[in-house]
Write a protein that holds these residues in place. Structure first.
Motif, PDB file in Angstrom:
ATOM      1  N   THR A  84       0.832  -1.196   0.000  1.00 29.53           N
ATOM      2  CA  THR A  84       0.000   0.000   0.000  1.00 29.53           C
ATOM      3  C   THR A  84       0.868   1.248   0.000  1.00 29.53           C
ATOM      4  O   THR A  84       1.998   1.244   0.499  1.00 29.53           O
ATOM      5  CB  THR A  84      -0.915   0.033   1.237  1.00 29.53           C
ATOM      6  OG1 THR A  84      -0.107  -0.009   2.420  1.00 29.53           O
ATOM      7  CG2 THR A  84      -1.859  -1.152   1.236  1.00 29.53           C
ATOM      8  N   TYR A  86       2.239   4.804   1.112  1.00 27.61           N
ATOM      9  CA  TYR A  86       2.405   5.410   2.433  1.00 27.61           C
ATOM     10  C   TYR A  86       1.517   6.637   2.578  1.00 27.61           C
ATOM     11  O   TYR A  86       1.327   7.405   1.629  1.00 27.61           O
ATOM     12  CB  TYR A  86       3.866   5.823   2.663  1.00 27.61           C
ATOM     13  CG  TYR A  86       4.832   4.666   2.720  1.00 27.61           C
ATOM     14  CD1 TYR A  86       4.558   3.550   3.499  1.00 27.61           C
ATOM     15  CD2 TYR A  86       6.021   4.692   1.995  1.00 27.61           C
ATOM     16  CE1 TYR A  86       5.459   2.485   3.548  1.00 27.61           C
ATOM     17  CE2 TYR A  86       6.914   3.640   2.041  1.00 27.61           C
ATOM     18  CZ  TYR A  86       6.624   2.531   2.826  1.00 27.61           C
ATOM     19  OH  TYR A  86       7.509   1.485   2.885  1.00 27.61           O
ATOM     20  N   ILE A  87       0.996   6.837   3.773  1.00 30.26           N
ATOM     21  CA  ILE A  87       0.182   8.017   4.054  1.00 30.26           C
ATOM     22  C   ILE A  87       1.090   9.192   4.415  1.00 30.26           C
ATOM     23  O   ILE A  87       2.280   9.017   4.695  1.00 30.26           O
ATOM     24  CB  ILE A  87      -0.823   7.758   5.199  1.00 30.26           C
ATOM     25  CG1 ILE A  87      -0.077   7.493   6.523  1.00 30.26           C
ATOM     26  CG2 ILE A  87      -1.738   6.585   4.852  1.00 30.26           C
ATOM     27  CD1 ILE A  87      -0.998   7.384   7.723  1.00 30.26           C
ATOM     28  N   MET A 101      -4.413   4.671  14.894  1.00 32.77           N
ATOM     29  CA  MET A 101      -3.027   4.407  14.553  1.00 32.77           C
ATOM     30  C   MET A 101      -2.138   4.663  15.759  1.00 32.77           C
ATOM     31  O   MET A 101      -2.556   5.313  16.722  1.00 32.77           O
ATOM     32  CB  MET A 101      -2.567   5.306  13.387  1.00 32.77           C
ATOM     33  CG  MET A 101      -3.362   5.158  12.116  1.00 32.77           C
ATOM     34  SD  MET A 101      -2.765   6.300  10.823  1.00 32.77           S
ATOM     35  CE  MET A 101      -4.046   6.102   9.593  1.00 32.77           C
ATOM     36  N   ASN A 135       1.746  -6.706   5.035  1.00 30.64           N
ATOM     37  CA  ASN A 135       1.382  -5.559   5.870  1.00 30.64           C
ATOM     38  C   ASN A 135       2.598  -4.913   6.530  1.00 30.64           C
ATOM     39  O   ASN A 135       2.497  -3.829   7.090  1.00 30.64           O
ATOM     40  CB  ASN A 135       0.386  -5.976   6.956  1.00 30.64           C
ATOM     41  CG  ASN A 135      -0.974  -6.297   6.377  1.00 30.64           C
ATOM     42  OD1 ASN A 135      -1.340  -5.799   5.316  1.00 30.64           O
ATOM     43  ND2 ASN A 135      -1.717  -7.154   7.057  1.00 30.64           N
ATOM     44  N   ASN A 137       4.911  -3.772   4.781  1.00 33.31           N
ATOM     45  CA  ASN A 137       4.972  -2.618   3.883  1.00 33.31           C
ATOM     46  C   ASN A 137       6.374  -2.018   3.759  1.00 33.31           C
ATOM     47  O   ASN A 137       6.566  -0.810   3.900  1.00 33.31           O
ATOM     48  CB  ASN A 137       3.965  -1.548   4.325  1.00 33.31           C
ATOM     49  CG  ASN A 137       3.579  -0.620   3.188  1.00 33.31           C
ATOM     50  OD1 ASN A 137       4.026  -0.784   2.055  1.00 33.31           O
ATOM     51  ND2 ASN A 137       2.759   0.371   3.498  1.00 33.31           N
ATOM     52  N   GLN A 148      -1.513   1.134  11.492  1.00 34.88           N
ATOM     53  CA  GLN A 148      -2.964   1.264  11.548  1.00 34.88           C
ATOM     54  C   GLN A 148      -3.536  -0.025  12.102  1.00 34.88           C
ATOM     55  O   GLN A 148      -3.265  -1.118  11.598  1.00 34.88           O
ATOM     56  CB  GLN A 148      -3.533   1.535  10.148  1.00 34.88           C
ATOM     57  CG  GLN A 148      -5.032   1.770  10.142  1.00 34.88           C
ATOM     58  CD  GLN A 148      -5.531   2.217   8.779  1.00 34.88           C
ATOM     59  OE1 GLN A 148      -5.135   1.674   7.759  1.00 34.88           O
ATOM     60  NE2 GLN A 148      -6.390   3.229   8.772  1.00 34.88           N
ATOM     61  N   SER A 221      -1.356  -2.874  10.372  1.00 34.82           N
ATOM     62  CA  SER A 221      -0.654  -2.726   9.096  1.00 34.82           C
ATOM     63  C   SER A 221       0.186  -1.457   9.150  1.00 34.82           C
ATOM     64  O   SER A 221      -0.267  -0.424   9.650  1.00 34.82           O
ATOM     65  CB  SER A 221      -1.653  -2.621   7.939  1.00 34.82           C
ATOM     66  OG  SER A 221      -2.497  -3.755   7.896  1.00 34.82           O
ATOM     67  N   VAL A 223       1.560   1.775   7.728  1.00 34.24           N
ATOM     68  CA  VAL A 223       1.079   2.701   6.702  1.00 34.24           C
ATOM     69  C   VAL A 223       2.068   3.830   6.434  1.00 34.24           C
ATOM     70  O   VAL A 223       1.869   4.621   5.515  1.00 34.24           O
ATOM     71  CB  VAL A 223      -0.297   3.291   7.100  1.00 34.24           C
ATOM     72  CG1 VAL A 223      -1.357   2.201   7.103  1.00 34.24           C
ATOM     73  CG2 VAL A 223      -0.224   3.975   8.468  1.00 34.24           C
ATOM     74  N   ARG A 224       3.125   3.902   7.256  1.00 32.43           N
ATOM     75  CA  ARG A 224       4.124   4.946   7.042  1.00 32.43           C
ATOM     76  C   ARG A 224       5.404   4.581   7.791  1.00 32.43           C
ATOM     77  O   ARG A 224       5.351   4.022   8.894  1.00 32.43           O
ATOM     78  CB  ARG A 224       3.594   6.298   7.546  1.00 32.43           C
ATOM     79  CG  ARG A 224       4.602   7.434   7.463  1.00 32.43           C
ATOM     80  CD  ARG A 224       4.022   8.751   7.995  1.00 32.43           C
ATOM     81  NE  ARG A 224       5.054   9.770   8.092  1.00 32.43           N
ATOM     82  CZ  ARG A 224       5.479  10.508   7.074  1.00 32.43           C
ATOM     83  NH1 ARG A 224       4.946  10.351   5.870  1.00 32.43           N
ATOM     84  NH2 ARG A 224       6.433  11.403   7.242  1.00 32.43           N
TER      85      ARG A 224
END
Length: 871
Positions: A84, A86-87, A101, A135, A137, A148, A221, A223-224
């Protein structure tokens, strides 16, 4: 120090700063010729680096992605993303604020890179958060990441491999009246499929809301990646891609937590493509440049050829690189910041005598390992007529620490290097020093018979060990003798013996062996009193076995044993602890907002409770509510017999797992409750006593000097000090891991030189197709695999039943098939077998009749029957 107390930021380098981080090679170095093995002969089939026996590298990932002609270019359009995106930092802040998060440090299971863990955001009373598979990532070990949390429906009920399975079964037994369905099973192992909450809903009709959170593992997961702590550098081997048209080769790291890396063919010696087998034995280092979201492979570049895999120097260098330890030689600019270029040129300036306290008339001496060359602490002891200003007789104890900061000036290039290096790293045959050897071994080392500058703490105390007065200050000392721990231990064990001068190292200034012995015994008596006081007040000591090697001239191990902590070690340790505690109080009182201290958080609440339950099940109850209670529980198993040694090692290996690492921190905006050191059970602690090998001690020396009104000022602010603490926590942990891996490497070298070896072992943990054992004689933990045997595993009782087939060649009475029960604290026999490179496997052979009798008893049974099986 082997206590649990030392279960011990700078941005990672960019691709164009490799040289400054200690990794050899620059952009101009990365030509095919610079990475070509020296001595390689294209026409020879053997030669110095010719074709070797095939080395089986890990297979390529099953999921092959379409390769890209230039892997540095952007992904092809419409290519499916694996990871996914990254935010943003702003999105992360919103998620952290609303609780969906959290920010944490990633830990990757070294035995299964698809399992990652983070401390739970709600605290240590909860199990770790689990991150599975993709996840992760693209994050790496020790990276600071944003996670998250997944919805509760996606949380895993503990699988057979996880302790929460026990919690779930307990809950089911108390709340449900029907038998649980376990789903489909493996006919060989009776092992259920991996159970998640959805399985339980489908098979047993439970609802999401009725299962308590204590029975679930939180899943998340990444996410960053907030901070890339890992340098993205690894050691490994080259491998051809399955498709010869691919413009890359594959780099397979020895550390399974590192992804496979695509290396452009242009960076690889062209002979690799015509004779790839000749290169299978060479180890390289590579750096990850990018890891795209549409590829299971990372993109990278080669840095350096380490050497031939299986050669001990190459394996040592691999360890250094994999743990990101700075091993550069000090630059001329570093050395030029010292007041002298050679030790012979230097004498103590007259100005130093004007304000320093002179201890040269006191009998000061050092006690260190025999091979130590960096002597940074010395002691003196003497009787005094007045210890409290009221005419009460007592003792004066001086702790004298090398005055490193006299030479290491703040803001110099050498100071910057020492700050980045953080600490010295001690490998089995090699020391990577924090400071140049002119400081470590000469100018700062408290060598006997020469005047040296020191920073001293002097304690006045009663004969009952009551501390009455503490003095801090800079000093001048002259050590009389460099004692080894063995010499001090000889004094302790033979107090009435008249020692000859020939039995000891050279003693200076006309002092005699009798005087040195008397001072040592005085220190020993006071140390015993102080240690008992600490233990009575709740101090905890958990010792794990440490290997000690006897090396030949070529630095190859000729013998190995467990390093034994004796009274002479504890003597020195006791006064170092006292000095560290008193200095911590002093600097915190003077600099409440920027003192550098060291704390030790309590163990993870959930894990220590689980360990206590486990210990109770195996017959060794523990109370882990406080350090004092845990210490009292552990002391029940003290004893000098091999049986009690095994019991302590088993319990220590279990209780060490919930323990958190002790860490350096800056006191800025920290509540006093944060200062507490769990293992020592004290409110103030720091590191002051080893400035030659630890940079935090250097900062503490400067802070103490400033608190006493010396000319030096501590100019660093709180944020900078905290950054130094963070960096030193990382380097200390890396050095610890490298040291442990080095010990395992040299243990492997030893087994390879001696051949197969049969040893007694004690079972530490049981899984469905393997179990971990402690090799009694060496304190080494190995995993024994039984995946090819018929077996049954009971997770609730942590018991594994092995079924042995009939063997017509076995001893009389042992030819028929039989079964054996493997459980924690079972005593078995294993064969240590050398395998590829310097690895060692532990194999359980078919038990003999005598061994089958032993397998029927656990350590608890042996203790109750006073068994001599382990003697």
């Amino acid at each position: 120090m082997s206590e649990v107390t030392d279960l011990e930021t700078i941005e990672p380098p960019t691709s164009n700063s490799l040289k400054s981080t200690g990794f050899s090679g620059t952009a101009s170095d990365n030509t095919p010729n610079s990475l070509k093995p020296v001595g390689f002969s294209q026409t020879a089939t053997g030669g110095q680096f010719g074709a070797a026996a095939p080395f089986r590298v890990k297979s390529t990932p099953r999921k092959q992605q379409p390769f890209i002609k230039n892997h540095y270019n952007s992904p092809q359009k419409n290519q499916r993303k694996i990871f996914t995106e990254y935010i943003s930092k702003e999105e992360a802040n919103v998620g952290i604020k609303n609780g969906s998060m959290f920010r944490g440090v990633l830990r990757i299971n070294p035995k299964n890179y698809q399992e990652c863990f983070l401390d739970h955001p709600k605290g240590t009373s909860y199990s770790d958060v689990l991150v599975l598979g993709q996840n992760r990532n693209r994050a790496m070990q020790n990276d600071i990441v944003i996670v998250q949390l997944s919805p509760k429906e996606e949380w895993l009920v503990n699988q057979l491999f996880w302790v929460n399975y026990v919690e779930y079964v307990k809950w089911w037994g108390l709340n449900k009246k029907v038998e649980r369905k376990l789903g489909k099973t493996d006919n060989n192992t009776n092992k259920p499929e991996k159970r998640c909450l959805q399985n339980e809903i489908d098979d047993n009709g439970v609802t999401v809301d009725e299962v308590p959170e204590s029975c679930l593992i939180t899943v998340g997961s990444i996410v960053r990646i907030d901070e890339k702590k890992h340098f993205r550098v690894a050691a490994g081997k080259l491998q051809l891609m399955p498709n010869s048209a691919n413009p890359n080769v594959l780099f397979v790291a020895t550390d399974s937590r590192i992804p496979r890396i695509l290396i452009p063919k242009s960076e690889v010696d062209q002979e690799f493509f015509s004779r790839p087998k000749d290169f299978e034995k060479f180890l390289y280092t590579a750096k990850i440049i990018d890891w795209r979201d549409d590829s299971v492979y990372a993109d990278g570049q080669l840095i350096k050829l380490l050497g031939v895999s299986g050669e001990i120097d190459t394996e040592t260098e691999r360890i250094v690189y994999e743990h990101q330890i700075d091993h550069r030689e000090f630059t001329d600019e570093c050395i030029s910041s010292l007041p002298v270029s050679t030790a012979e040129q230097w004498t103590i300036p007259d100005s130093e005598f004007e304000y320093r306290r002179d201890f040269r008339n006191d009998i000061v001496f050092t006690i260190d390992p025999k091979t130590a060359r960096d002597l940074d602490d010395a002691l003196h002891a003497k009787h005094i007529d007045d210890c409290d200003g009221k005419g009460t007789p007592g003792v004066e104890i001086g702790v004298h620490i090398a005055d490193v900061t006299f030479f290491l000036k703040e803001g110099t290039e050498l100071d910057r290097w020492a700050s980045e290096r953080g600490n010295s790293t001690y490998l089995s045959q090699l020391v990577i020093p924090m400071l140049p050897r002119i400081l470590c071994e000469q100018l700062c080392s408290l060598n006997p018979g020469v005047d040296r500058l020191a920073f001293s703490t002097v304690f006045k105390m009663s004969y009952e060990g009551e501390l009455k007065d503490v003095w801090f200050g800079r000093s001048i000392i002259r050590s009389r003798v460099k004692l080894a721990y063995e010499h001090a231990q000889d004094f302790i064990e033979n107090p009435d013996k008249e020692f000859e001068a020939t039995e000891l190292p050279g003693i200076s200034d006309g002092n005699t062996p009798t005087e040195i012995k008397e001072k040592t015994l005085m220190l020993h008596r006071v140390a015993q009193i102080l240690r008992k006081k600490r233990e009575d007040s709740g101090a905890l000591r958990i010792e794990l076995p440490k290997l000690k090697f006897v090396m030949d001239e070529a630095k190859r191990p000729q013998g190995v044993s467990i390093y034994e902590i004796k009274d002479s070690n504890k003597l020195v340790e006791e006064f170092m602890l006292l000095a560290n505690m008193e200095v911590a109080k002093k600097i915190e009182s003077c600099f409440p907002d920027k003192a550098l201290l060291r704390n030790h958080p309590p163990p993870k609440e959930k894990m220590i409770k689980d360990v206590a339950d486990q210990c109770a099940r195996i017959g060794f109850p523990l109370d882990g509510k406080t350090s004092g209670m845990l210490s009292t529980s552990l002391r029940k198993y003290q004893g000098n017999s091999r049986l009690f040694m095994c019991i302590r090692q088993v319990i220590s290996s279990l209780t060490i797992k919930p323990m958190q690492q002790a860490k350096y921190f800056c006191t800025f905006e920290m509540a006093p409750s944060f200062f507490h050191h769990y293992a020592l059970n004290v409110d103030h602690y720091t590191h002051f006593t080893s400035p030659i090998r630890r940079y935090p001690d250097v900062i503490v020396h400067r802070q103490l000097a400033a608190s006493l009104g010396y000319d030096e000022k501590c100019n660093r602010g709180a944020e900078e000090i905290q950054n130094i603490c963070t960096r030193c926590n990382e380097t200390k942990q890396a050095s610890k891991e490298a040291s442990e891996e080095s010990a395992m490497l040299y243990f492997g070298v030893f087994i390879h030189s001696t051949g197969r070896m049969t040893c007694q072992a004690v079972v530490l943990g049981v899984l469905d197709s393997s179990f971990d054992v402690l090799i009694v004689e060496y304190g080494v933990v190995k995993r024994v695999y039984v995946d090819k045997m018929k077996r049954e595993f009971n997770k609730q009782s942590d018991q594994l039943t092995l079924f042995w087939s009939a063997d017509p060649n076995a001893e009389t009475g042992n030819k028929d098939e039989f079964s054996t029960l493997i459980q924690i604290c079972s005593v078995i026999s294993v064969v240590l077998t050398p395998v590829k490179d310097f690895d060692v496997n532990a194999v359980m052979l078919r038990p003999s009749l005598e061994q089958r009798k032993i397998l029927g008893s656990t350590l608890k049974d042996m203790m109750e029957t006073d068994s001599k099986i382990l003697e």
